[in-house]
Scaffold this motif. Structure first.
Motif, PDB file in Angstrom:
ATOM      1  N   PRO A 199      -0.641   3.329 -14.350  1.00  0.00           N
ATOM      2  CA  PRO A 199      -1.444   2.423 -13.510  1.00  0.00           C
ATOM      3  C   PRO A 199      -0.807   2.300 -12.130  1.00  0.00           C
ATOM      4  O   PRO A 199       0.420   2.191 -12.004  1.00  0.00           O
ATOM      5  CB  PRO A 199      -1.398   1.095 -14.268  1.00  0.00           C
ATOM      6  CG  PRO A 199      -1.070   1.460 -15.680  1.00  0.00           C
ATOM      7  CD  PRO A 199      -0.191   2.665 -15.599  1.00  0.00           C
ATOM      8  N   LEU A 200      -1.617   2.312 -11.095  1.00  0.00           N
ATOM      9  CA  LEU A 200      -1.094   2.220  -9.736  1.00  0.00           C
ATOM     10  C   LEU A 200      -0.768   0.772  -9.400  1.00  0.00           C
ATOM     11  O   LEU A 200      -1.533  -0.137  -9.738  1.00  0.00           O
ATOM     12  CB  LEU A 200      -2.112   2.765  -8.736  1.00  0.00           C
ATOM     13  CG  LEU A 200      -2.451   4.250  -8.858  1.00  0.00           C
ATOM     14  CD1 LEU A 200      -3.494   4.631  -7.821  1.00  0.00           C
ATOM     15  CD2 LEU A 200      -1.197   5.102  -8.678  1.00  0.00           C
ATOM     16  N   PRO A 201       0.360   0.536  -8.729  1.00  0.00           N
ATOM     17  CA  PRO A 201       0.711  -0.838  -8.346  1.00  0.00           C
ATOM     18  C   PRO A 201      -0.114  -1.302  -7.153  1.00  0.00           C
ATOM     19  O   PRO A 201      -0.613  -0.495  -6.366  1.00  0.00           O
ATOM     20  CB  PRO A 201       2.191  -0.722  -7.972  1.00  0.00           C
ATOM     21  CG  PRO A 201       2.324   0.685  -7.463  1.00  0.00           C
ATOM     22  CD  PRO A 201       1.380   1.499  -8.309  1.00  0.00           C
ATOM     23  N   GLY A 202      -0.234  -2.602  -6.999  1.00  0.00           N
ATOM     24  CA  GLY A 202      -0.892  -3.155  -5.819  1.00  0.00           C
ATOM     25  C   GLY A 202      -2.402  -3.026  -5.852  1.00  0.00           C
ATOM     26  O   GLY A 202      -2.976  -2.296  -6.653  1.00  0.00           O
TER      27      GLY A 202
ATOM     28  N   LEU B 220       0.821  -1.209   0.000  1.00  0.00           N
ATOM     29  CA  LEU B 220       0.000   0.000   0.000  1.00  0.00           C
ATOM     30  C   LEU B 220       0.858   1.263   0.000  1.00  0.00           C
ATOM     31  O   LEU B 220       0.522   2.252  -0.662  1.00  0.00           O
ATOM     32  CB  LEU B 220      -0.936  -0.008   1.206  1.00  0.00           C
ATOM     33  CG  LEU B 220      -2.104  -0.988   1.096  1.00  0.00           C
ATOM     34  CD1 LEU B 220      -2.836  -1.099   2.431  1.00  0.00           C
ATOM     35  CD2 LEU B 220      -3.075  -0.551  -0.002  1.00  0.00           C
ATOM     36  N   ARG B 221       1.961   1.238   0.735  1.00  0.00           N
ATOM     37  CA  ARG B 221       2.836   2.407   0.730  1.00  0.00           C
ATOM     38  C   ARG B 221       3.359   2.689  -0.682  1.00  0.00           C
ATOM     39  O   ARG B 221       3.415   3.852  -1.108  1.00  0.00           O
ATOM     40  CB  ARG B 221       4.000   2.204   1.702  1.00  0.00           C
ATOM     41  CG  ARG B 221       3.593   2.301   3.155  1.00  0.00           C
ATOM     42  CD  ARG B 221       4.760   2.047   4.087  1.00  0.00           C
ATOM     43  NE  ARG B 221       4.352   2.145   5.481  1.00  0.00           N
ATOM     44  CZ  ARG B 221       5.145   1.912   6.515  1.00  0.00           C
ATOM     45  NH1 ARG B 221       6.411   1.569   6.306  1.00  0.00           N
ATOM     46  NH2 ARG B 221       4.691   2.021   7.752  1.00  0.00           N
ATOM     47  N   HIS B 222       3.709   1.646  -1.413  1.00  0.00           N
ATOM     48  CA  HIS B 222       4.202   1.859  -2.775  1.00  0.00           C
ATOM     49  C   HIS B 222       3.074   2.270  -3.722  1.00  0.00           C
ATOM     50  O   HIS B 222       3.313   3.002  -4.689  1.00  0.00           O
ATOM     51  CB  HIS B 222       4.936   0.618  -3.272  1.00  0.00           C
ATOM     52  CG  HIS B 222       6.349   0.559  -2.803  1.00  0.00           C
ATOM     53  ND1 HIS B 222       7.362   1.311  -3.379  1.00  0.00           N
ATOM     54  CD2 HIS B 222       6.922  -0.110  -1.774  1.00  0.00           C
ATOM     55  CE1 HIS B 222       8.498   1.089  -2.747  1.00  0.00           C
ATOM     56  NE2 HIS B 222       8.257   0.236  -1.770  1.00  0.00           N
ATOM     57  N   ARG B 223       1.878   1.812  -3.467  1.00  0.00           N
ATOM     58  CA  ARG B 223       0.729   2.254  -4.278  1.00  0.00           C
ATOM     59  C   ARG B 223       0.539   3.763  -4.145  1.00  0.00           C
ATOM     60  O   ARG B 223       0.411   4.488  -5.133  1.00  0.00           O
ATOM     61  CB  ARG B 223      -0.532   1.513  -3.826  1.00  0.00           C
ATOM     62  CG  ARG B 223      -1.796   1.931  -4.579  1.00  0.00           C
ATOM     63  CD  ARG B 223      -2.999   1.143  -4.082  1.00  0.00           C
ATOM     64  NE  ARG B 223      -4.219   1.610  -4.723  1.00  0.00           N
ATOM     65  CZ  ARG B 223      -4.657   1.192  -5.906  1.00  0.00           C
ATOM     66  NH1 ARG B 223      -3.955   0.297  -6.586  1.00  0.00           N
ATOM     67  NH2 ARG B 223      -5.779   1.658  -6.421  1.00  0.00           N
ATOM     68  N   PHE B 224       0.555   4.247  -2.904  1.00  0.00           N
ATOM     69  CA  PHE B 224       0.337   5.673  -2.689  1.00  0.00           C
ATOM     70  C   PHE B 224       1.558   6.506  -3.064  1.00  0.00           C
ATOM     71  O   PHE B 224       1.431   7.662  -3.475  1.00  0.00           O
ATOM     72  CB  PHE B 224      -0.110   5.923  -1.248  1.00  0.00           C
ATOM     73  CG  PHE B 224      -1.388   5.207  -0.914  1.00  0.00           C
ATOM     74  CD1 PHE B 224      -2.489   5.300  -1.751  1.00  0.00           C
ATOM     75  CD2 PHE B 224      -1.478   4.403   0.206  1.00  0.00           C
ATOM     76  CE1 PHE B 224      -3.667   4.619  -1.464  1.00  0.00           C
ATOM     77  CE2 PHE B 224      -2.651   3.715   0.502  1.00  0.00           C
ATOM     78  CZ  PHE B 224      -3.754   3.829  -0.338  1.00  0.00           C
ATOM     79  N   LEU B 225       2.749   5.907  -2.945  1.00  0.00           N
ATOM     80  CA  LEU B 225       3.944   6.593  -3.432  1.00  0.00           C
ATOM     81  C   LEU B 225       3.852   6.805  -4.937  1.00  0.00           C
ATOM     82  O   LEU B 225       4.191   7.879  -5.447  1.00  0.00           O
ATOM     83  CB  LEU B 225       5.203   5.802  -3.087  1.00  0.00           C
ATOM     84  CG  LEU B 225       6.507   6.331  -3.712  1.00  0.00           C
ATOM     85  CD1 LEU B 225       6.803   7.751  -3.241  1.00  0.00           C
ATOM     86  CD2 LEU B 225       7.676   5.405  -3.398  1.00  0.00           C
TER      87      LEU B 225
END
Length: 207
Positions: A188-191, A168-173
Motif C-alpha cells: 500500500p502506498l503511504p500518504g 508526496l515525495r515518500h508516496r512516489f518513492l
C-alpha cells in the motif's frame, strides 16, 4: 560561545537557510536577496562569504556532506540488505540534497574539496547499489546513475506546504521502491494521493 560568536553562528545559519531558499527558487538571484531574506546586513553576509560563488560552494559542500552522512548511517543501521538500501533512499529524499543539484549544477566552479566530497558520495552510492544487487534484492539492470536521476525526479515534486511535499515525495518513492525491488513488491502506498484541486491551484496567479 561568547555573545559575539553565538550571534555570528546564528547569522551564518540564517544566511545559509536563506541562500538555499533563494537560489533553489532562482539560481540567478543576486546575493543581496539572500541578505534581505535572512534579515542581515549585506556587510555581515560579505564578511562570511565574500562572493556568491563562495556561498554556492558552501551550500553544495554542506549538501554533499549531508548525503555522505545519510549513506553512511544507512550502512550502519541495517543488517537486512533491502532495508539498508531502502533506508538510504528514504534518507536522501528527506535530506533533499538533490534540490541543490537540480538548480545549482553548472552555476559555479567546484573546489578541490567539493570534488573530494563528490567522490566520497559517489563511492558510497555505488557500494550501496552493489550490495543490494549482490544480495539479490535490487534489479540488476538499475545503475547508480539511474538512482541519481530518480532522486532528482523526486526532488522536483513540490505541492502544497513542506509537510505535504514530503508526504508526496515518500508516496512516489514507495512506488519506485516497489518497482526497483527484486522480485517486485506491491505494498500500500503511504500518504494521500494528490487531488485535482492541489494540481490546479498551482495555476492561480500569485499575489
Amino acid at each position: 560561545m561568547s555573545g559575539r560568536k553565538a550571534q555570528a553562528a546564528r547569522n551564518d545559519e540564517l544566511i545559509l537557510t536563506a541562500a538555499r531558499a533563494v537560489f533553489t527558487a532562482d539560481p540567478g538571484a543576486p546575493i543581496a536577496a539572500v541578505a534581505e531574506r535572512a534579515g542581515v546586513g549585506i556587510s555581515a553576509l560579505y564578511r562570511r562569504y565574500p562572493s556568491k560563488e563562495a556561498l554556492l560552494q558552501k551550500l553544495c559542500g554542506d549538501g554533499l556532506q549531508l548525503y555522505i552522512a545519510v549513506a553512511e548511517q544507512a550502512m550502519r543501521d541495517h543488517d537486512d540488505p533491502w532495508e539498508e538500501f531502502a533506508g538510504y533512499m528514504r534518507g536522501i529524499v528527506d535530506a533533499d540534497t538533490n534540490s541543490l543539484t537540480i538548480k545549482l549544477a553548472g552555476t559555479f566552479h567546484p573546489t578541490q574539496e567539493l570534488h573530494q566530497h563528490a567522490a566520497r558520495a559517489s563511492e558510497l552510492a555505488t557500494r550501496l547499489h552493489t550490495r543490494a544487487v549482490e544480495a539479490g534484492v535490487l534489479r540488476p539492470d538499475i545503475t547508480p546513475a539511474d538512482l541519481a536521476l530518480i532522486f532528482e525526479q523526486l526532488a522536483s515534486v513540490k505541492l502544497g506546504d513542506e509537510q505535504r511535499t514530503g508526504e508526496l515525495r515518500h508516496r512516489f518513492l514507495a512506488l519506485m521502491l516497489d518497482s526497483l525491488r527484486q522480485p517486485p513488491a506491491h505494498r500500500p502506498l503511504p500518504g494521500r494521493a494528490p487531488d485535482d484541486l492541489e494540481l490546479s491551484v498551482r495555476w492561480s496567479p500569485v499575489g
